[in-house]
Structure formats: C-alpha cells, structure tokens
Design a protein around this motif. Structure first.
Motif, PDB file in Angstrom:
ATOM      1  N   GLY A 143       0.774  -1.244   0.000  1.00  0.00           N
ATOM      2  CA  GLY A 143       0.000   0.000   0.000  1.00  0.00           C
ATOM      3  C   GLY A 143       0.793   1.275   0.000  1.00  0.00           C
ATOM      4  N   GLY A 144       2.136   1.186  -0.029  1.00  0.00           N
ATOM      5  CA  GLY A 144       2.907   2.403   0.156  1.00  0.00           C
ATOM      6  C   GLY A 144       3.949   2.716  -0.885  1.00  0.00           C
ATOM      7  N   MET A 145       3.966   1.971  -2.000  1.00  0.00           N
ATOM      8  CA  MET A 145       4.983   2.230  -3.023  1.00  0.00           C
ATOM      9  C   MET A 145       4.313   2.460  -4.380  1.00  0.00           C
ATOM     10  N   ALA A 146       3.828   3.658  -4.578  1.00  0.00           N
ATOM     11  CA  ALA A 146       3.047   3.956  -5.781  1.00  0.00           C
ATOM     12  C   ALA A 146       3.842   3.707  -7.051  1.00  0.00           C
ATOM     13  N   GLY A 147       5.116   4.090  -7.065  1.00  0.00           N
ATOM     14  CA  GLY A 147       5.912   3.939  -8.268  1.00  0.00           C
ATOM     15  C   GLY A 147       6.140   2.490  -8.654  1.00  0.00           C
ATOM     16  N   MET A 148       6.414   1.645  -7.676  1.00  0.00           N
ATOM     17  CA  MET A 148       6.632   0.233  -7.961  1.00  0.00           C
ATOM     18  C   MET A 148       5.310  -0.494  -8.223  1.00  0.00           C
ATOM     19  N   ARG A 149       4.247  -0.131  -7.509  1.00  0.00           N
ATOM     20  CA  ARG A 149       2.932  -0.742  -7.777  1.00  0.00           C
ATOM     21  C   ARG A 149       2.466  -0.419  -9.190  1.00  0.00           C
ATOM     22  N   MET A 150       2.864   0.721  -9.726  1.00  0.00           N
ATOM     23  CA  MET A 150       2.508   1.066 -11.099  1.00  0.00           C
ATOM     24  C   MET A 150       3.018  -0.001 -12.053  1.00  0.00           C
ATOM     25  N   MET A 151       4.267  -0.411 -11.877  1.00  0.00           N
ATOM     26  CA  MET A 151       4.831  -1.446 -12.727  1.00  0.00           C
ATOM     27  C   MET A 151       4.210  -2.799 -12.420  1.00  0.00           C
ATOM     28  N   ILE A 152       4.075  -3.128 -11.137  1.00  0.00           N
ATOM     29  CA  ILE A 152       3.537  -4.421 -10.723  1.00  0.00           C
ATOM     30  C   ILE A 152       2.117  -4.621 -11.245  1.00  0.00           C
ATOM     31  N   ASP A 153       1.271  -3.627 -11.085  1.00  0.00           N
ATOM     32  CA  ASP A 153      -0.122  -3.763 -11.531  1.00  0.00           C
ATOM     33  C   ASP A 153      -0.217  -3.816 -13.054  1.00  0.00           C
ATOM     34  N   THR A 154       0.706  -3.137 -13.722  1.00  0.00           N
ATOM     35  CA  THR A 154       0.703  -3.180 -15.187  1.00  0.00           C
ATOM     36  C   THR A 154       1.011  -4.581 -15.690  1.00  0.00           C
ATOM     37  N   VAL A 155       2.076  -5.207 -15.151  1.00  0.00           N
ATOM     38  CA  VAL A 155       2.428  -6.550 -15.632  1.00  0.00           C
ATOM     39  C   VAL A 155       1.397  -7.579 -15.167  1.00  0.00           C
ATOM     40  N   ALA A 156       0.739  -7.330 -14.029  1.00  0.00           N
ATOM     41  CA  ALA A 156      -0.304  -8.246 -13.562  1.00  0.00           C
ATOM     42  C   ALA A 156      -1.500  -8.246 -14.505  1.00  0.00           C
ATOM     43  N   ALA A 157      -1.752  -7.113 -15.157  1.00  0.00           N
ATOM     44  CA  ALA A 157      -2.859  -7.033 -16.120  1.00  0.00           C
ATOM     45  C   ALA A 157      -2.527  -7.725 -17.435  1.00  0.00           C
ATOM     46  N   LEU A 158      -1.257  -8.037 -17.641  1.00  0.00           N
ATOM     47  CA  LEU A 158      -0.835  -8.609 -18.922  1.00  0.00           C
ATOM     48  C   LEU A 158      -0.715 -10.131 -18.914  1.00  0.00           C
TER      49      LEU A 158
END
Length: 266
Positions: A143-158
């Motif tokens: 819940g606290g790393m917006a920059g890294m979650r951006m990448m993580i959530d992007t690859v999770a959608a793929l």
C-alpha cells in the motif's frame, strides 16, 4: 540465509534503490534513537546507505556492517575510508558477533527480503546489550509504493506470471501493518513501537525509472529478465504508458511509505 533480492551490479542497485535508501536512512536514524558514542551493527548494509549516514550524522564509536551479497560488500568496502567502520560478508540469521556486543542493531530495507526474518530479528536482539535498541525499516510494498505498484499492476494485467509476481511482491515478510511489531514482541523485545516513514522518489524521465529494472536489478528486474522478446516489448511499452500517463515523458514523483519498528532489549 537465502534472500529474495537479486543484484547484478552495484551501480544498477544505486539507480534502482540505493539513492532512495540514502534518503530513508536519515529519518530512520532519528527514529532508532541513535546517539553519539554508540556501537552499532548494520544488518544487511547493501552498498552502505545506512552505514555511511550513521558515520556522518553522529559521533559513532564503531559500526560493524554485514551483508549476504558479495557484490554489496565489495562496493561498500570500496567506498569506505572511515576507520570506525568494518564491513564483511555474513548471514543476518547467524551474525558473527558475541552476545551483547552493540548498543543498537539496525536493519534498513532488508528484513522483507529474508525468508527467515524472525530468526534475523532474534540474532539482532542477541548481539545487542540489555537496554539497547533493535530497529528495522521495510517498504510497504502493498500500500505504500506507488511507483513500484505502477509497474507491478501493469504486468499483472498482462499475464498470469505478472499476477504471481504481484502476489509475491505485495506479501513479503514483515510488510503488513503491525506484522513487524508483532515479530518484535514475539522475539522478546520490550516497549515496541511501529511508525511510518515517507520519502519521495523523483525520476528525471522514464529511462531513469525503468533503466535498472530493465537491466535485471531487484525482484522486478528478475521478472523482466525472464521474458521472451515479444513479452518484453509488450511490458516495456505498457509500463512506459503507465509512467507517462498520457503526457510527454519527463519528471515524475512518487510517494513511498515504509514501516519502521523499534524495541528495547530486556
């Protein structure tokens, strides 16, 4: 001790995380209550972000810094010119020091990469004198790393592999609210306190953000390094789109929160 953090080059780590751990080190030192004259062990020193910040910010008597990675140890040794600092390769779960050797045992951004994190906390307690302090800080990956979650959530959608990466990354040891505090209490530490520390990660452009990950550094880089050509191109384009967010490439700033915990040795 095994570690879920992979590193290829010290320079790559510095661009990925070292520059940010240097910023986090200063509020962590204040939270840990470091005082002039302390003898300190830095558990999981990396390239020396906390080690050198300690030496510069306080009149420390001595610092013993250890890390499991030979890449990190070699770089920290190369940077060191302070006779108060000793750096060696060692295991956080089997610290090579006598009981009650230090006033404080500190760990900056390492416990969440140690599968046996509670064992490492026990070792930090063992080598700290009665009345001394054990303190650690870890990123809040969920819940606290917006920059890294951006990448993580992007690859999770793929892909399914991306979703599995997200599950591993967001639920590493010690990163949930109260988890580290419970581990400290269960480890016999007293007067345990947990708080949040925040810094901002400021990137010049997408290449500044993506470069070390694309080169294979850290757990996110390890994921990218296993992709085939087509998958890699898809991930590169999708993460770039997320970073740019419909605007021209350029500077971006992300807030990053870490959990910090401290306790007193009885």
């Amino acid at each position: 001790m095994s570690s879920s953090f992979n590193v290829h080059k010290a320079s790559g780590y510095e661009q990925l995380m070292g520059r940010w751990s240097q910023k986090l080190a200063l509020p962590f030192i204040d939270f840990a209550g470091v005082e002039d004259g302390d003898r300190i062990v830095d558990v999981g020193c990396g390239t020396g972000s906390l080690t050198f910040a300690l030496a510069h910010s306080r009149r420390i008597q001595a610092i013993e810094a250890i890390d499991f990675s030979s890449v990190f140890v070699e770089e920290a040794l190369r940077r060191n010119n302070d006779p108060r600092i000793t750096i060696r390769q060692a295991d956080a779960c089997a610290l090579p020091f006598e009981t009650a050797s230090f006033d404080r045992a500190l760990a900056l951004l390492v416990l969440h990469f140690i599968p046996e994190a509670k064992k490492a906390i026990g070792e930090m307690r063992r080598v700290t004198r009665p009345g001394g302090t054990v303190a650690a800080v870890v990123w809040d990956h969920l819940g606290g790393m917006a920059g890294m979650r951006m990448m993580i959530d992007t690859v999770a959608a793929l892909s399914e592999a991306g979703r599995q990466l997200r599950s591993r990354y967001c639920f590493q040891p010690m990163i949930q609210p109260g988890e580290m505090k419970r581990a400290f209490i269960e480890g016999g530490l007293l007067d345990v306190e947990e708080t949040q520390l925040m810094i901002r990660m400021n990137y010049e452009n997408f290449d500044d953000y993506w470069g070390p990950i694309a080169a294979g550094e850290g757990p996110l880089g390890a994921f990218v390094g296993k992709l085939d050509g087509a998958e890699r191109a898809q991930v590169d384009a999708a993460v770039r789109d997320a970073y740019e967010a419909g605007r021209p490439d350029g500077p971006r700033s992300f807030a990053n929160v870490a959990w910090a915990c401290r306790g007193r040795v009885p």
